[in-house]
Write a protein that holds these residues in place. Structure first.
Motif, PDB file in Angstrom:
ATOM      1  N   VAL A  74      16.883   0.203   6.325  1.00 46.57           N
ATOM      2  CA  VAL A  74      18.155  -0.534   6.259  1.00 46.57           C
ATOM      3  C   VAL A  74      19.312   0.430   6.197  1.00 46.57           C
ATOM      4  CG1 VAL A  74      19.534  -2.490   5.447  1.00 46.57           C
ATOM      5  CG2 VAL A  74      17.033  -2.690   5.745  1.00 46.57           C
ATOM      6  N   THR A  75      19.267   1.260   5.319  1.00 47.35           N
ATOM      7  CA  THR A  75      20.328   2.465   4.943  1.00 47.35           C
ATOM      8  C   THR A  75      20.389   3.241   6.405  1.00 47.35           C
ATOM      9  OG1 THR A  75      19.446   2.368   2.637  1.00 47.35           O
ATOM     10  CG2 THR A  75      21.239   3.688   3.142  1.00 47.35           C
ATOM     11  N   ARG A  76      19.224   3.723   6.725  1.00 47.34           N
ATOM     12  CA  ARG A  76      19.125   4.564   7.920  1.00 47.34           C
ATOM     13  C   ARG A  76      19.884   3.556   9.078  1.00 47.34           C
ATOM     14  NH1 ARG A  76      15.894   4.249  12.517  1.00 47.34           N
ATOM     15  NH2 ARG A  76      15.277   6.105  13.323  1.00 47.34           N
TER      16      ARG A  76
ATOM     17  N   ASN B  39       0.950  -1.182  -0.067  1.00 51.61           N
ATOM     18  CA  ASN B  39       0.109  -0.073   0.007  1.00 51.61           C
ATOM     19  C   ASN B  39       0.879   1.106   0.036  1.00 51.61           C
ATOM     20  OD1 ASN B  39      -3.156  -0.098   0.769  1.00 51.61           O
ATOM     21  ND2 ASN B  39      -2.154  -1.874   1.096  1.00 51.61           N
ATOM     22  N   TYR B  40       1.313   1.835  -1.172  1.00 49.16           N
ATOM     23  CA  TYR B  40       2.233   2.904  -1.390  1.00 49.16           C
ATOM     24  C   TYR B  40       1.532   4.045  -1.619  1.00 49.16           C
ATOM     25  CZ  TYR B  40       6.891   2.126   0.424  1.00 49.16           C
ATOM     26  OH  TYR B  40       8.037   1.944   1.492  1.00 49.16           O
ATOM     27  N   LEU B  41       0.197   4.223  -1.803  1.00 51.71           N
ATOM     28  CA  LEU B  41      -0.432   5.326  -2.449  1.00 51.71           C
ATOM     29  C   LEU B  41      -0.207   6.516  -1.617  1.00 51.71           C
ATOM     30  CD1 LEU B  41      -3.937   4.099  -3.940  1.00 51.71           C
ATOM     31  CD2 LEU B  41      -1.994   5.210  -4.928  1.00 51.71           C
TER      32      LEU B  41
ATOM     33  N   ALA C  53       8.643  13.038   9.425  1.00 54.45           N
ATOM     34  CA  ALA C  53       8.734  11.749   9.520  1.00 54.45           C
ATOM     35  C   ALA C  53       9.638  11.305   8.645  1.00 54.45           C
ATOM     36  CB  ALA C  53       7.213  11.046   9.205  1.00 54.45           C
ATOM     37  N   GLU C  54       9.547  11.375   7.351  1.00 47.61           N
ATOM     38  CA  GLU C  54      10.443  10.549   6.340  1.00 47.61           C
ATOM     39  C   GLU C  54       9.915  11.285   5.101  1.00 47.61           C
ATOM     40  OE1 GLU C  54       9.978   6.584   5.747  1.00 47.61           O
ATOM     41  OE2 GLU C  54       7.922   6.701   5.964  1.00 47.61           O
ATOM     42  N   CYS C  55      10.699  10.862   3.956  1.00 48.89           N
ATOM     43  CA  CYS C  55      10.508  11.006   2.718  1.00 48.89           C
ATOM     44  C   CYS C  55       9.473  10.050   1.900  1.00 48.89           C
ATOM     45  CB  CYS C  55      11.645  11.596   1.912  1.00 48.89           C
ATOM     46  SG  CYS C  55      12.374  12.918   2.316  1.00 48.89           S
TER      47      CYS C  55
ATOM     48  N   GLY D 175      18.358   5.761   1.743  1.00 48.04           N
ATOM     49  CA  GLY D 175      17.420   4.840   1.222  1.00 48.04           C
ATOM     50  C   GLY D 175      18.197   3.749   0.441  1.00 48.04           C
ATOM     51  N   THR D 176      17.829   2.719   0.166  1.00 46.59           N
ATOM     52  CA  THR D 176      18.247   1.425  -0.589  1.00 46.59           C
ATOM     53  C   THR D 176      18.525   1.967  -1.981  1.00 46.59           C
ATOM     54  OG1 THR D 176      17.478  -0.329   0.734  1.00 46.59           O
ATOM     55  CG2 THR D 176      18.071  -0.901  -1.447  1.00 46.59           C
ATOM     56  N   ALA D 177      17.671   2.488  -2.761  1.00 46.03           N
ATOM     57  CA  ALA D 177      17.795   2.923  -4.036  1.00 46.03           C
ATOM     58  C   ALA D 177      18.385   4.468  -4.158  1.00 46.03           C
ATOM     59  CB  ALA D 177      16.499   3.111  -4.817  1.00 46.03           C
TER      60      ALA D 177
END
Ligand code: PMP
Length: 289
Positions: free
Chosen positions: A209-211, A152-154, A181-183, A246-248
């Protein structure tokens, strides 16, 4: 490209799922995005831990064991012959009758895609990236905990649309208490007076995970302490440096927010140091644990 689909490696064009899959019908499922650096699967263990936690949170019992999923990931990476790649590991609720009830779906669908990814243009890594603050807040923890990496990324996609409409690539999302919060697809950090600060997971974020790699490995190695505490937009506007992880995205400096220049308006010295250390760690012996 070969895609691993429920136990078989198939050509990309034949990697299809039934239209009755609840992943498609309702966004019912979980996923991970993972990087491969020089043949090593970066933080695979952490990603599998998070995938399992996400599945558990949505009451999804996986069809394959952790060992089988790990083997599927490794098999798909080697089948595609890429030394540096991006893995998309997806577990959907699987096909079932129409209707939300997840317990009518007998078997989850498991997918491993291995491909290349370039999230942001190279120029932005060199000069810093302008971002905006999205008007839309992040979904509150009590509604759908953002620490669950679900399909659910909407909420994020619609904030991404705001970024796109403003002519930038990323948007900062606040929680419903007005805290940062975050991006849409990255975690956020700011630096002031040599101290690095990032919002706690309780702010309603994905525990990246990068965090965690930056907090627990890269920053301490570079001699900078990271503090988790709730932050407001004023903290970002008065920061010396702001960066995203972020990973990407990996690590990327922020040059401006809503058109307001941050620090010197370029990738700051501490951010640059963290980026250099991150790059050298993943290029040589990327940790898989
Ligand atoms: N927040 C969100 C909303 C994300 O989707 C992601 C992953 N793209 C991140 C943060 C960063 O997490 P990670 O470092 O594990 O990729």
């Amino acid at each position: 490209m070969k895609v691993w689909l429920d136990g078989h490696l198939v050509d990309k064009q034949h990697a299809v799922v039934p239209v009755y899959d609840h992943g498609l019908l309702y966004g019912d499922g979980v996923f991970e995005g993972i990087r491969v650096y020089n043949g090593r699967i970066f933080k695979l263990k952490s990603h599998l831990d998070r995938l399992e936690a996400s599945a558990h949170a949505i009451h999804l019992t996986m069809h394959y064991t952790r060992r089988e999923i790990e083997q599927a990931v490794r098999e798909t990476v080697s089948a595609n012959g890429l030394k540096d790649a991006y893995i998309r590991l997806v577990v959907t609720r699987g096909p079932g009758p129409l209707g939300l009830n997840p317990f009518t779906c007998p078997k989850p669908t498991t997918i491993v895609i291995v491909d290349r990814i370039q999230l942001y243009p190279t120029e932005l890594y060199e000069n810093g990236m302008p971002v905006i603050v999205a008007k839309r807040p992040r979904i509150p923890v009590e509604c759908l905990d953002p620490s669950v990496k679900s399909l659910n990324y909407l909420n994020n996609i619609l904030a991404k649309v705001e970024a796109h409409e403003a002519g930038v690539h990323e948007a900062i999302m606040l929680n419903t208490d007005g805290e940062v919060a975050e991006c849409t697809g990255d975690n956020i950090f700011f630096i002031r007076g040599g101290r690095v600060v990032t919002p706690p997971v309780t702010a309603g974020i994905l525990n990246g995970v990068t965090r965690l790699f930056v907090m627990n490995d890269i920053a301490p190695f570079c001699g900078v302490a990271v503090e988790e505490r709730s932050m407001r937009l004023e903290d970002l506007f008065t920061a010396d440096e702001v960066f995203l992880t972020g990973t990407a995205a990996e690590i990327i400096g922020v040059s401006s927010i809503d058109g307001e220049v941050i620090g010197e308006g370029k990738v700051g010295p501490i951010t640059s140091k963290l980026i250099a250390e991150f790059k050298s760690r993943v290029a040589s012996q990327a940790p898989e644990d």
